[in-house]
Design a protein around this motif. Structure first.
Motif, mmCIF file in Angstrom:
data_model
loop_
_atom_site.group_PDB
_atom_site.id
_atom_site.type_symbol
_atom_site.label_atom_id
_atom_site.label_comp_id
_atom_site.label_asym_id
_atom_site.label_seq_id
_atom_site.Cartn_x
_atom_site.Cartn_y
_atom_site.Cartn_z
ATOM 1 N N ARG A 51 35.752 1.781 61.863
ATOM 2 C CA ARG A 51 36.445 2.749 62.703
ATOM 3 C C ARG A 51 37.582 2.013 63.373
ATOM 4 N NH1 ARG A 51 31.524 1.814 65.762
ATOM 5 N NH2 ARG A 51 32.011 0.998 67.831
ATOM 6 N N HIS A 52 38.194 2.601 64.364
ATOM 7 C CA HIS A 52 39.358 1.966 64.978
ATOM 8 C C HIS A 52 39.012 0.588 65.537
ATOM 9 C CE1 HIS A 52 43.079 1.434 67.101
ATOM 10 N NE2 HIS A 52 42.424 1.237 68.235
ATOM 11 N N VAL A 53 39.835 -0.397 65.187
ATOM 12 C CA VAL A 53 39.673 -1.756 65.688
ATOM 13 C C VAL A 53 40.895 -2.093 66.522
ATOM 14 C CG1 VAL A 53 39.406 -4.185 65.074
ATOM 15 C CG2 VAL A 53 38.344 -2.435 63.643
ATOM 16 N N HIS A 54 40.680 -2.421 67.791
ATOM 17 C CA HIS A 54 41.797 -2.788 68.663
ATOM 18 C C HIS A 54 42.429 -4.086 68.168
ATOM 19 C CE1 HIS A 54 40.955 0.285 71.728
ATOM 20 N NE2 HIS A 54 39.691 0.096 71.403
ATOM 21 N N ALA A 55 43.742 -4.144 68.212
ATOM 22 C CA ALA A 55 44.460 -5.284 67.642
ATOM 23 C C ALA A 55 44.195 -6.584 68.383
ATOM 24 C CB ALA A 55 45.958 -4.990 67.625
ATOM 25 N N SER A 56 43.860 -6.513 69.655
ATOM 26 C CA SER A 56 43.585 -7.708 70.452
ATOM 27 C C SER A 56 42.799 -7.309 71.689
ATOM 28 C CB SER A 56 44.893 -8.410 70.863
ATOM 29 O OG SER A 56 45.603 -7.613 71.795
ATOM 30 N N MET A 57 42.267 -8.291 72.374
ATOM 31 C CA MET A 57 41.535 -8.039 73.609
ATOM 32 C C MET A 57 42.463 -7.493 74.679
ATOM 33 S SD MET A 57 38.416 -8.209 74.591
ATOM 34 C CE MET A 57 37.526 -7.943 76.126
ATOM 35 N N ASN A 58 43.674 -7.979 74.698
ATOM 36 C CA ASN A 58 44.647 -7.481 75.678
ATOM 37 C C ASN A 58 44.948 -6.002 75.460
ATOM 38 O OD1 ASN A 58 45.108 -9.730 77.338
ATOM 39 N ND2 ASN A 58 46.493 -10.641 75.834
ATOM 40 N N ARG A 59 45.092 -5.599 74.193
ATOM 41 C CA ARG A 59 45.338 -4.185 73.889
ATOM 42 C C ARG A 59 44.142 -3.335 74.340
ATOM 43 N NH1 ARG A 59 48.916 -3.298 69.489
ATOM 44 N NH2 ARG A 59 50.739 -4.627 69.811
ATOM 45 N N LEU A 60 42.955 -3.846 74.097
ATOM 46 C CA LEU A 60 41.751 -3.112 74.496
ATOM 47 C C LEU A 60 41.688 -2.954 76.017
ATOM 48 C CD1 LEU A 60 38.904 -1.910 74.007
ATOM 49 C CD2 LEU A 60 38.034 -4.240 73.964
ATOM 50 N N LEU A 61 41.999 -4.024 76.749
ATOM 51 C CA LEU A 61 41.946 -3.971 78.215
ATOM 52 C C LEU A 61 43.096 -3.154 78.793
ATOM 53 C CD1 LEU A 61 40.837 -7.636 78.972
ATOM 54 C CD2 LEU A 61 39.451 -5.548 79.048
ATOM 55 N N ASP A 62 44.219 -3.095 78.072
ATOM 56 C CA ASP A 62 45.304 -2.204 78.512
ATOM 57 C C ASP A 62 44.848 -0.752 78.475
ATOM 58 O OD1 ASP A 62 47.093 -4.241 78.977
ATOM 59 O OD2 ASP A 62 48.041 -4.130 76.995
ATOM 60 N N LYS A 63 44.102 -0.422 77.450
ATOM 61 C CA LYS A 63 43.638 0.954 77.282
ATOM 62 C C LYS A 63 42.431 1.265 78.162
ATOM 63 C CE LYS A 63 42.673 4.326 73.629
ATOM 64 N NZ LYS A 63 42.536 4.514 72.151
ATOM 65 N N HIS A 64 41.594 0.251 78.403
ATOM 66 C CA HIS A 64 40.385 0.462 79.207
ATOM 67 C C HIS A 64 40.294 -0.607 80.301
ATOM 68 C CE1 HIS A 64 38.862 3.357 76.248
ATOM 69 N NE2 HIS A 64 39.219 2.494 75.310
ATOM 70 N N PRO A 65 41.173 -0.579 81.283
ATOM 71 C CA PRO A 65 41.151 -1.604 82.336
ATOM 72 C C PRO A 65 39.874 -1.575 83.173
ATOM 73 C CG PRO A 65 42.655 0.179 82.916
ATOM 74 C CD PRO A 65 42.250 0.417 81.501
ATOM 75 N N ASP A 66 39.198 -0.438 83.181
ATOM 76 C CA ASP A 66 37.964 -0.318 83.967
ATOM 77 C C ASP A 66 36.808 -1.105 83.370
ATOM 78 O OD1 ASP A 66 38.235 1.617 81.842
ATOM 79 O OD2 ASP A 66 36.368 2.539 82.561
ATOM 80 N N TYR A 67 36.930 -1.576 82.138
ATOM 81 C CA TYR A 67 35.833 -2.310 81.510
ATOM 82 C C TYR A 67 35.455 -3.567 82.293
ATOM 83 C CZ TYR A 67 35.737 0.464 77.200
ATOM 84 O OH TYR A 67 35.587 1.484 76.268
ATOM 85 N N LEU A 68 36.426 -4.185 82.935
ATOM 86 C CA LEU A 68 36.141 -5.405 83.683
ATOM 87 C C LEU A 68 35.763 -5.127 85.134
ATOM 88 C CD1 LEU A 68 38.768 -7.952 82.325
ATOM 89 C CD2 LEU A 68 36.336 -7.772 81.802
ATOM 90 N N GLU A 69 35.714 -3.876 85.524
ATOM 91 C CA GLU A 69 35.238 -3.524 86.861
ATOM 92 C C GLU A 69 33.721 -3.377 86.794
ATOM 93 O OE1 GLU A 69 37.347 -0.011 87.949
ATOM 94 O OE2 GLU A 69 39.310 -0.976 87.816
ATOM 95 N N THR A 70 33.066 -4.499 86.577
ATOM 96 C CA THR A 70 31.639 -4.468 86.266
ATOM 97 C C THR A 70 30.770 -4.021 87.441
ATOM 98 O OG1 THR A 70 31.560 -6.843 86.741
ATOM 99 C CG2 THR A 70 31.794 -6.176 84.439
ATOM 100 N N GLU A 71 31.286 -4.159 88.665
ATOM 101 C CA GLU A 71 30.488 -3.731 89.815
ATOM 102 C C GLU A 71 30.255 -2.231 89.794
ATOM 103 O OE1 GLU A 71 32.158 -5.084 93.436
ATOM 104 O OE2 GLU A 71 31.860 -7.210 93.004
#
Length: 268
Positions: A189-209
């Motif tokens: 299925r869709h594979v993000h080109a890089s970790m930065n691209r993934l975090l640009d699209k989903h910045p909330d992923y690192l808001e682990t709290e």
């Protein structure tokens, strides 16, 4: 000829000293108790100068007791080893003293069926580099805490706290997001080109709290993640590389992903 003799029950030389002896003068000093092994004058002189600081001459009848090779250098090496062990213990306790539990608290590194313990150790060191203390190994094909892992982890607390499980499901079941790294672009299925691209699209992923834990999932050294393992991940991500050697080492892949997350956390 000159003779090197040993009169002690056990030779108290570290492996490093043995190696230095072999490399510097090619003299074999692992003699049995009470035995005498002839070596050339130059070789014995090299051993003594390097390890005991003893000046001796050539000629028959001259002997050097191997026990005398316990020199200031060997004592210094012992001191370095003790200091390194103390530093490693300090590193292991460091996470407990961090008020925030580390920059990458809430981020987990999952290695699926690694083949080489050295890669586990390298990944553990990278976890320490980027303040991640949550390393899981799934169904390892090696000893994940063996000598190679210990050597390359350099006292990383992530290796001391490592969790080993039988299935990937166990490793990611308490994580809100699991990111599987793969080179199979578009195969599933869709594979993000890089970790930065993934975090640009989903910045909330690192808001682990507020968002929950994030698992960074890496596959086998020889063929990566299986299809069903990729399907079990909530997101897929690639790591861009050049054309000459597109395949990355397992620990290098983990290091790049951790560095990207670390940078984003610091920016946020």
């Amino acid at each position: 000829m000159l003779n090197v003799s040993c009169s002690t029950p056990k030779l108290s030389l570290s492996p490093r000293i043995h190696a230095m002896c072999k490399l510097s003068c090619r003299a074999i000093v692992r003699a049995a108790p009470g035995s005498v092994r002839p070596v050339s004058a130059g070789k014995a002189l090299g051993v003594c100068r390097l390890h005991a600081g003893v000046e001796i001459g050539s000629g028959e009848g001259n002997h050097v007791n191997v026990a005398d090779l316990k020199s200031p250098l060997s004592e210094k090496l012992r001191g370095w080893k003790e200091a390194r062990s103390e530093k490693q213990m300090t590193r292991s306790k460091f996470f407990d003293k961090l008020p925030d539990g580390g920059v990458l608290q809430g981020v987990r590194v999952v290695l699926v069926s690694p083949k080489f313990s050295a890669n586990v150790g390298s990944a553990a060191r990278l976890c320490a580099n980027f303040e991640c203390n949550d390393l899981w190994v799934v169904d390892p094909r090696c000893d994940p805490v063996g000598p190679d892992a210990q050597a390359l982890a350099v006292g990383s607390p992530a290796l001391s706290n490592i969790t080993v499980v039988n299935s990937m499901t166990e490793a990611i079941q308490d994580c809100t997001v699991s990111v599987g790294f793969t080179r199979r672009k578009g195969a599933v299925r869709h594979v993000h080109a890089s970790m930065n691209r993934l975090l640009d699209k989903h910045p909330d992923y690192l808001e682990t709290e507020t968002h929950g834990k994030v698992a960074l999932v890496f596959g086998r050294e020889d063929h990566g993640l299986e299809l069903e393992e990729l399907m079990a991940c909530s997101q897929l991500c690639a790591i861009p590389t050049g054309r000459v050697q597109p395949s990355l080492n397992l620990s290098h892949s983990a290091g790049i992903a951790l560095a990207n997350c670390f940078e984003r956390r610091l920016e946020g």
